[in-house]
Design a protein around this motif. Structure first.
Motif, PDB file in Angstrom:
ATOM      1  N   TRP A  51      -7.993   4.217  -9.708  1.00 54.03           N
ATOM      2  CA  TRP A  51      -8.401   4.248  -8.299  1.00 54.03           C
ATOM      3  C   TRP A  51      -9.889   3.960  -8.124  1.00 54.03           C
ATOM      4  CZ3 TRP A  51      -5.084   3.337  -4.753  1.00 54.03           C
ATOM      5  CH2 TRP A  51      -3.751   3.691  -4.957  1.00 54.03           C
TER       6      TRP A  51
ATOM      7  N   VAL B 276       1.764   9.906   2.457  1.00 57.64           N
ATOM      8  CA  VAL B 276       0.495  10.071   1.718  1.00 57.64           C
ATOM      9  C   VAL B 276      -0.630   9.376   2.489  1.00 57.64           C
ATOM     10  CG1 VAL B 276      -0.710   9.576  -0.461  1.00 57.64           C
ATOM     11  CG2 VAL B 276       1.711  10.170  -0.479  1.00 57.64           C
ATOM     12  N   LEU B 277      -0.342   8.176   2.967  1.00 61.95           N
ATOM     13  CA  LEU B 277      -1.371   7.429   3.702  1.00 61.95           C
ATOM     14  C   LEU B 277      -1.700   8.122   5.020  1.00 61.95           C
ATOM     15  CD1 LEU B 277      -0.089   3.814   3.009  1.00 61.95           C
ATOM     16  CD2 LEU B 277      -2.204   4.828   2.164  1.00 61.95           C
TER      17      LEU B 277
ATOM     18  N   ILE C 169      -7.477   1.646   0.511  1.00 61.99           N
ATOM     19  CA  ILE C 169      -8.664   2.515   0.504  1.00 61.99           C
ATOM     20  C   ILE C 169      -9.407   2.355   1.834  1.00 61.99           C
ATOM     21  CG2 ILE C 169     -10.815   3.074  -0.703  1.00 61.99           C
ATOM     22  CD1 ILE C 169      -9.527   1.880  -3.216  1.00 61.99           C
TER      23      ILE C 169
ATOM     24  N   ASN D 122       0.637   3.922  -3.079  1.00 59.80           N
ATOM     25  CA  ASN D 122       0.109   5.249  -2.772  1.00 59.80           C
ATOM     26  C   ASN D 122       1.164   6.346  -2.776  1.00 59.80           C
ATOM     27  OD1 ASN D 122      -2.924   5.188  -1.965  1.00 59.80           O
ATOM     28  ND2 ASN D 122      -2.030   3.274  -1.216  1.00 59.80           N
TER      29      ASN D 122
ATOM     30  N   ASP E 233      -7.986  17.059  -1.981  1.00 61.29           N
ATOM     31  CA  ASP E 233      -8.008  15.654  -1.550  1.00 61.29           C
ATOM     32  C   ASP E 233      -9.195  15.378  -0.627  1.00 61.29           C
ATOM     33  OD1 ASP E 233      -5.808  15.332  -3.034  1.00 61.29           O
ATOM     34  OD2 ASP E 233      -4.376  15.225  -1.385  1.00 61.29           O
TER      35      ASP E 233
ATOM     36  N   ALA F  84       0.849  -1.214   0.000  1.00 57.57           N
ATOM     37  CA  ALA F  84       0.000   0.000   0.000  1.00 57.57           C
ATOM     38  C   ALA F  84       0.875   1.252   0.000  1.00 57.57           C
ATOM     39  CB  ALA F  84      -0.935  -0.005   1.198  1.00 57.57           C
TER      40      ALA F  84
ATOM     41  N   ARG G  73      -3.790  11.133   4.388  1.00 54.62           N
ATOM     42  CA  ARG G  73      -5.165  10.743   4.074  1.00 54.62           C
ATOM     43  C   ARG G  73      -5.939  10.427   5.352  1.00 54.62           C
ATOM     44  NH1 ARG G  73      -5.339   5.938   0.195  1.00 54.62           N
ATOM     45  NH2 ARG G  73      -4.129   7.363  -1.073  1.00 54.62           N
TER      46      ARG G  73
END
Ligand code: FAD
Length: 697
Positions: free
Chosen positions: A319, A55-56, A639, A50, A115, A46, A59
């Protein structure tokens, strides 16, 4: 006595339950077991997919922020599928204006705000304001116009739409009919819709949100038509939000999906706007009515904006398909149907070959498109650097590559979501699965930003031109460079002698390249035949052969997609187990592309029947080999449940409880008897009401 009755009831029911539930498996246990059997770490993959841990983390932070608001909370998000158009329209705007406020206060960066909107997946009437109205002023307005309009637009003192498409024309932009006639005496343009077909129809946010729009109209000076130009046009009063004189504007009505957005119509009856409303960075009209057209270089730069949007669409397609496959794979891994004997464990439906053969190639496509999306945006960034240094040489290649790829990626994602929905059986039809809305909102992408057939034909045109160039001894560069060796390629035969051979990257690449070359050569020959030795890129020769030409463009785009996927996996920084799984996924991707149009490879004898049988056999083996990693592969998309917004796709597998909770909490279940009881059902069903009605007769 009562106590004894209760105890007896409990004992009898317990016995029956044990009998029936002997083979029962808790869905959560199924997902846990799936994760245990995976051959690699989905958390690590992941991070790679990503673009890094940050980034994760970013998010997760944005999701927490959203969840702490009334408009972005989990409860608000999961209630959406019960809401009317009007509610969705208001909710979309509430969310967008709240995010705007956070951005203006400095609590969110511009990127965070974008985002956050993506995470919320609630489209609103301000989307086109952000993505088309402001950018058009930025790229097409001169300095003075930018200084005038942009602060107002960025402060949301005005809101804008992008009004290009008309009732009668979309694809054929040069056919648009709205006129902007220059009146030298007053130094104004008169904007007018001369026929029903010229009413602007479709622009997002135009119906009820926009106070202004970018109006694409034909500039006419002294009876001379100078073609389409952009104007900033006010359509509503800023105090009352009522339409200005001569403006008829409204929402176009319910759509297939995307219903929170007020796509609008706009009819204009001789509305005057000042000369400086025309965006004049590239073309100009002087007060005395002299027209200065844009330079060729400027026209190309405008092209660049379209290319940028297509690169984004390719990335988005991957995505979106990742979302759909996450829902479908997790659900089909906990959904059990059919055992040989009552009381035995039933089979997880993902273990039926038909489902694995539907879903695993779609997982492969999602990976391929995600890597292609990254490659496309890298290419676009390189183009931007070149452009800023005054070099536009890479634009034509980027344009044709992304035209075909926009079509392939959005078709793949749209068809893939629907296949996922069907794969989920009855529960896939429920809005609570998240799939119907995902499909209905997404499918517009096959039409938007250039209809897919038309996009494919642009790529086809380039392929035909490339062959013309090769025939004249000129060099062909870029993604169509393989056509340089068409003559040798067309004599090649497939080298497969054993099923395992199909898994080698060279064999798959060779077959896909052969197919693309063969179809390109056939398309070229077809046009030459119809044109009596001359290629016509328009008219009956072209229009009468578009099926073949679109097919040829798709084969080319599939080749580019597959080779980019294979190369990206090769270059990615992956741990060995994840790399091994992805190499298999690449092979499955290539085989699935070949199997979909296998007839192409038989047409010129490239493939023999035994080799096709081996392809099917190896593909089936691969499905079994990848099956233990199915859940880990979709977990690796990273996700969050918040984004999925699906009772079926939730990461803990607690599907049935989620369905019951979501269903029972909705408005239709607000009262036990239901909203139709008193007025409609009671007079028929309630004996006392019936009696009363009879006695009145
Ligand atoms: C949800 C949504 C939002 C939109 N938002 C906006 C917006 O904000 N602003 C705006 O201006 N517009 C907007 N549009 C309009 C959109 O840009 C057009 O619908 C799109 O460009 C397609 O044009 P069309 O509808 O005229 O299709 P048509 O061109 O009429 O297509 C009909 C069929 O003909 C085929 N076809 C057409 N031309 C050719 C050709 N040359 N060769 C082969 N086949 C051909 C197409 O493939 C298609 O199958 C929106 C549309 C939708 C659905």
């Amino acid at each position: 006595m009562v106590r004894e009755h209760c105890d007896r009831t409990t004992a009898l029911v317990n016995e029956s339950s044990q009998l029936v539930l002997a083979g029962h498996v808790e869905p959560q246990d199924d997902l846990r077991a799936e994760r245990k059997r995976a051959s690699f770490s989905s958390q690590e993959l992941a991070v790679v997919l990503n673009g890094g841990t940050e980034v994760l983390q970013r998010r997760s932070r944005l999701i927490s922020q959203l969840q702490s608001t009334s408009w972005g909370s989990q409860a608000a998000v999961s209630q959406r599928c019960f809401h009317s158009r009007e509610q969705l329209h208001v909710e979309g705007l509430v969310a967008q204006t709240e995010i705007w406020k956070l951005m203006q206060s400095g609590a969110l960066s511009q990127q965070d705000a974008k985002d956050m909107e993506t995470l919320l997946t609630l489209p609103g009437g301000l989307t086109l304001h952000q993505y088309m109205f402001i950018p058009t002023i930025e790229t097409q307005g001169d300095e003075e116009q930018q200084a005038y309009w942009l602060p107002k637009a960025r402060a949301l003192e005005i809101t804008g739409a992008y009004a290009q498409t008309e009732m009668g024309h979309g694809t054929f932009v040069r056919g648009l009919e709205t006129t902007a006639t220059y009146d030298r005496a007053s130094e104004e343009f008169i904007i007018h819709s001369p026929a029903l077909s010229s009413i602007k129809w479709w622009p997002g946010g135009l119906g009820k949100t926009a106070t202004h729009c970018i109006m694409l109209a034909r500039l006419i000076i002294n009876s001379k038509d100078h073609g389409l130009h952009p104007f900033v046009m006010q359509i509503r009063d800023l105090h009352t939000h009522l339409p200005l004189a001569g403006v008829r504007v409204g929402d176009i009505g319910p759509k297939f999906g995307y219903n929170g957005v007020d796509n609008g119509y706009l009819m204009l009856d001789r509305v005057r706007i000042p000369r400086r409303a025309m965006l004049m960075r590239h073309a100009r009209v002087t007060p005395d009515g002299h027209y200065f057209p844009p330079s060729a270089e400027n026209a190309k730069a405008t092209y660049g904006t379209m290319v940028a949007i297509r690169a984004l669409l390719v990335d988005e397609a991957g995505w979106v398909l990742a979302r759909a496959t996450t829902i479908a794979v997790r659900y089909t891994a906990i959904r059990r149907q059919t055992s040989e004997r009552v009381g035995d464990k039933e089979l997880q439906v993902l273990d039926y070959q038909n489902l694995a053969a539907t879903l695993l190639p779609l997982v492969a496509s999602a990976y391929a498109l995600i890597f292609m999306g990254k490659a496309s945006s890298d290419m676009y960034k390189r183009f931007e650097q070149d452009r800023d240094a005054g070099n536009l040489a890479s634009l034509p290649e980027l344009h044709v590559l992304l035209a075909g790829m926009k079509a392939l990626s959005t078709w793949t994602a749209a068809d893939g979501i629907e296949a996922c929905r069907r794969g989920c059986g009855g529960h896939g039809y429920s809005a609570l699965s998240g799939l119907p809305d995902l499909y209905a909102s997404y499918v517009q992408n096959v039409t938007l930003e250039g209809d897919n057939n038309v996009m494919s034909l642009q790529t086809a045109r380039h392929l035909v031109k490339s062959q013309e160039a090769v025939a004249k001894g000129r060099r062909v560069e870029g993604s169509a460079a393989y056509l340089q060796r068409a003559e040798q390629e067309l004599h090649r035969k497939c080298s497969v002698q054993a099923p395992q051979d199909w898994q080698t990257a060279e064999v798959l690449d060779a077959a896909l390249r052969h197919r693309a070359t063969y179809l390109a050569a056939e398309g070229h020959k077809l046009l030459l035949r119809h044109g009596g030795g001359k290629i016509n890129f328009a008219g009956p020769d072209w229009n009468g052969n578009t099926v073949q030409l679109i097919h040829m463009a798709q084969a080319h785009s599939q080749l580019v997609l597959h080779t980019t996927f294979a190369q990206s996996v090769h270059q990615a920084d992956l741990e060995p187990a994840a790399r091994a799984a992805l190499i298999k996924l690449v092979a499955l991707h290539g085989m699935s592309l070949l199997l979909r149009d296998l007839q192409d490879l038989f047409m010129d004898g490239y493939l023999q029947a035994f080799q096709a049988q081996m392809l099917v056999q190896r593909r089936n083996e691969l499905l079994l080999e990848l099956r233990p990693d199915a859940v880990a592969l979709v977990d690796s998309f990273g996700i969050a449940d918040y984004q999925l917004n699906s009772c079926l796709g939730r990461s803990d597998g607690d599907v049935y409880r989620a369905l019951l909770e979501a269903a029972s909490g909705q408005q239709l279940n607000k009262t036990e008897e239901g909203p139709a009881w008193n007025a409609v059902l009671k007079p028929w069903l309630d004996p006392a009401s019936r009696q009363q009605a009879r006695s009145k007769l």
